[in-house]
Motif scaffolding. Structure first.
Motif, PDB file in Angstrom:
ATOM      1  N   GLU A  88      27.757  71.708 -33.230  1.00  0.00           N
ATOM      2  CA  GLU A  88      27.833  72.413 -34.132  1.00  0.00           C
ATOM      3  C   GLU A  88      28.891  72.426 -35.339  1.00  0.00           C
ATOM      4  O   GLU A  88      29.050  72.645 -36.590  1.00  0.00           O
ATOM      5  CB  GLU A  88      27.381  74.291 -34.348  1.00  0.00           C
ATOM      6  CG  GLU A  88      26.071  74.537 -33.712  1.00  0.00           C
ATOM      7  CD  GLU A  88      25.663  76.373 -33.973  1.00  0.00           C
ATOM      8  OE1 GLU A  88      26.555  76.968 -33.750  1.00  0.00           O
ATOM      9  OE2 GLU A  88      24.702  76.630 -33.040  1.00  0.00           O
ATOM     10  N   LYS A  91      28.511  68.865 -36.593  1.00  0.00           N
ATOM     11  CA  LYS A  91      27.478  68.825 -37.800  1.00  0.00           C
ATOM     12  C   LYS A  91      28.534  69.186 -39.210  1.00  0.00           C
ATOM     13  O   LYS A  91      28.211  69.040 -40.373  1.00  0.00           O
ATOM     14  CB  LYS A  91      26.036  69.022 -37.041  1.00  0.00           C
ATOM     15  CG  LYS A  91      24.908  69.255 -38.088  1.00  0.00           C
ATOM     16  CD  LYS A  91      24.136  69.376 -37.996  1.00  0.00           C
ATOM     17  CE  LYS A  91      22.778  70.127 -38.593  1.00  0.00           C
ATOM     18  NZ  LYS A  91      21.884  70.153 -38.146  1.00  0.00           N
ATOM     19  N   LYS A  98      29.652  60.874 -32.818  1.00  0.00           N
ATOM     20  CA  LYS A  98      29.481  61.987 -32.069  1.00  0.00           C
ATOM     21  C   LYS A  98      29.712  62.164 -30.753  1.00  0.00           C
ATOM     22  O   LYS A  98      29.743  61.025 -30.232  1.00  0.00           O
ATOM     23  CB  LYS A  98      28.062  62.384 -32.770  1.00  0.00           C
ATOM     24  CG  LYS A  98      27.110  63.652 -31.753  1.00  0.00           C
ATOM     25  CD  LYS A  98      25.653  63.889 -32.045  1.00  0.00           C
ATOM     26  CE  LYS A  98      25.490  65.336 -31.268  1.00  0.00           C
ATOM     27  NZ  LYS A  98      24.746  64.935 -31.269  1.00  0.00           N
TER      28      LYS A  98
END
Length: 112
Positions: A88, A91, A98
């Motif tokens: 989270e 993001k 990532k």
């Protein structure tokens, strides 16, 4: 139960498996809140407790195995929560790179 380690609820690929079946849990009248990945250890613990009239100094091996499983469950949930929080955060901050925490080898993710 004495003399051997309890069966692991983790498959080699990291997925989970239930050892106690739904029928076994129903037969032993386990409440739904206790039908987790440690139910296979709770069933013999409860049988031992009934057989020994809940004597606190009895069934220590079964109790230790069940509590160890519950602790491993706690650690597993804690790890999953930190992975979700990290995903989270990545993001939310718009980080391009990532980090996939599942790419770690199974031995590094193993709890106990």
């Amino acid at each position: 139960m004495t003399g051997h380690a309890p069966e692991s609820t983790f498959n080699p690929d990291g997925s989970r498996k239930m050892i106690a079946t739904q029928q076994q849990c129903e037969d032993k009248n386990l409440p739904l809140s206790f039908r987790d990945y440690c139910a296979h250890l709770l069933i013999p613990l409860n049988d031992c407790r009934v057989a020994t009239y809940y004597a606190p100094w009895k069934c220590m091996d079964e109790k230790h195995a069940y509590e160890g499983c519950q602790y491993d469950e706690y650690l597993y949930r804690k790890i999953k929560k930190s992975e979700q929080d990290e995903a989270e955060r990545i993001k939310r901050e718009g980080i391009v790179e990532k980090v996939n925490l599942q790419d770690r080898p199974y031995e590094e993710r193993k709890l106990s």
